[in-house]
Enzyme design. Sequence first.
Site, short mmCIF file in Angstrom:
data_model
loop_
_atom_site.label_atom_id
_atom_site.label_comp_id
_atom_site.label_asym_id
_atom_site.label_seq_id
_atom_site.Cartn_x
_atom_site.Cartn_y
_atom_site.Cartn_z
N LYS A 1 0.83 -1.21 0.00
CA LYS A 1 0.00 0.00 0.00
C LYS A 1 0.87 1.26 0.00
O LYS A 1 2.07 1.20 0.25
CB LYS A 1 -0.93 -0.05 1.21
CG LYS A 1 -1.90 -1.24 1.17
CD LYS A 1 -2.87 -1.22 2.35
CE LYS A 1 -3.83 -2.40 2.28
NZ LYS A 1 -4.84 -2.35 3.39
N TYR B 1 -12.53 -1.89 -3.29
CA TYR B 1 -13.00 -2.00 -1.90
C TYR B 1 -14.51 -1.84 -1.79
O TYR B 1 -15.02 -1.49 -0.71
CB TYR B 1 -12.27 -0.98 -1.02
CG TYR B 1 -10.85 -1.37 -0.71
CD1 TYR B 1 -10.56 -2.43 0.16
CD2 TYR B 1 -9.77 -0.71 -1.30
CE1 TYR B 1 -9.25 -2.80 0.44
CE2 TYR B 1 -8.45 -1.08 -1.02
CZ TYR B 1 -8.21 -2.13 -0.15
OH TYR B 1 -6.91 -2.51 0.13
N ASN C 1 -1.84 -0.01 6.77
CA ASN C 1 -1.29 -1.28 7.26
C ASN C 1 -0.42 -2.01 6.24
O ASN C 1 -0.30 -3.22 6.27
CB ASN C 1 -2.41 -2.16 7.82
CG ASN C 1 -3.48 -2.45 6.80
OD1 ASN C 1 -3.34 -2.09 5.64
ND2 ASN C 1 -4.54 -3.12 7.22
N HIS D 1 -1.86 -5.53 1.39
CA HIS D 1 -3.14 -6.20 1.18
C HIS D 1 -2.87 -7.64 0.77
O HIS D 1 -1.94 -7.90 0.01
CB HIS D 1 -3.91 -5.51 0.04
CG HIS D 1 -5.05 -6.33 -0.49
ND1 HIS D 1 -6.29 -6.33 0.10
CD2 HIS D 1 -5.13 -7.21 -1.53
CE1 HIS D 1 -7.10 -7.16 -0.56
NE2 HIS D 1 -6.41 -7.70 -1.56
N GLU E 1 -9.08 -10.23 -8.19
CA GLU E 1 -8.12 -9.14 -7.95
C GLU E 1 -6.91 -9.26 -8.90
O GLU E 1 -6.37 -8.24 -9.35
CB GLU E 1 -7.66 -9.17 -6.49
CG GLU E 1 -8.81 -8.81 -5.53
CD GLU E 1 -8.47 -9.02 -4.06
OE1 GLU E 1 -7.32 -9.41 -3.74
OE2 GLU E 1 -9.37 -8.79 -3.23
P1 GDP Z 1 -7.80 -6.93 5.68
O1 GDP Z 1 -8.45 -8.05 4.92
O2 GDP Z 1 -6.96 -7.38 6.83
O3 GDP Z 1 -7.05 -5.97 4.79
O4 GDP Z 1 -8.97 -6.08 6.37
P2 GDP Z 1 -10.44 -5.66 5.88
O5 GDP Z 1 -10.86 -6.37 4.65
O6 GDP Z 1 -11.31 -5.74 7.09
O7 GDP Z 1 -10.29 -4.10 5.55
C1 GDP Z 1 -9.72 -3.68 4.34
C2 GDP Z 1 -8.81 -2.50 4.61
O8 GDP Z 1 -9.59 -1.40 5.06
C3 GDP Z 1 -7.79 -2.72 5.73
O9 GDP Z 1 -6.65 -3.43 5.32
C4 GDP Z 1 -7.46 -1.29 6.13
O10 GDP Z 1 -6.56 -0.67 5.22
C5 GDP Z 1 -8.83 -0.62 5.98
N1 GDP Z 1 -9.53 -0.57 7.25
C6 GDP Z 1 -10.16 -1.58 7.92
N2 GDP Z 1 -10.68 -1.15 9.08
C7 GDP Z 1 -10.40 0.18 9.14
C8 GDP Z 1 -10.66 1.21 10.11
O11 GDP Z 1 -11.29 0.98 11.16
N3 GDP Z 1 -10.20 2.46 9.81
C9 GDP Z 1 -9.51 2.75 8.67
N4 GDP Z 1 -9.09 4.01 8.44
N5 GDP Z 1 -9.24 1.81 7.74
C10 GDP Z 1 -9.66 0.55 7.99
#
Ligand code: GDP
Length: 138
Positions: free
Chosen positions: A10, A50, A113, A116, A127
């Site tokens: 990212k 997303y 973070n 991905h 994807e």
């Molecule tokens: P992943 O599968 O571990 O990447 O997590 P998710 O699919 O739940 O979320 C997708 C992405 O959205 C995450 O990797 C973060 O970059 C972002 N994200 C998830 N939760 C939050 C949050 O509470 N706040 C913010 N700013 N970004 C979030």
Amino acid sequence: MANTTLMMIKPDGIENGHIGNILEKVTSSGFKIKALKLTQLTLADAEHFYAVHNERPFFGELVAFMTRGPIVAAILEKDNAVSDFRALIGATNPAEAAEGTIRKLYATSMGENAVHGSDSDENAAIEAAFHFATRERF
Ligand code: GDP
């Protein structure tokens, strides 16, 4: 497609200078790089990628973050690629990520973070097709 996953480094991972560190961790963990590029998501790309999160309160922040600079996209191959890569990257929130995981080492927050990883074989295929033409895959 059960042996491939889609990775993105990212924008924060790139801004913080971690492309090389992350790719080294990926290849030394047994993943083969089958496709690789530096690219930048448009707003429409990020909203599409997303879309599953479009009702979430952080959606605007997420697409702004993911489009603010270049990313690295890669198709990775390994037995059990999706689950093994999810284990290698660690929990979404780096504060909860296990020691030695990519997010523990290189991520700064829940949103920013560093990496991905696809969450299913089906999404890995979708994807991978989103990012790469057939001639870019090896
Ligand atoms: P992943 O599968 O571990 O990447 O997590 P998710 O699919 O739940 O979320 C997708 C992405 O959205 C995450 O990797 C973060 O970059 C972002 N994200 C998830 N939760 C939050 C949050 O509470 N706040 C913010 N700013 N970004 C979030």
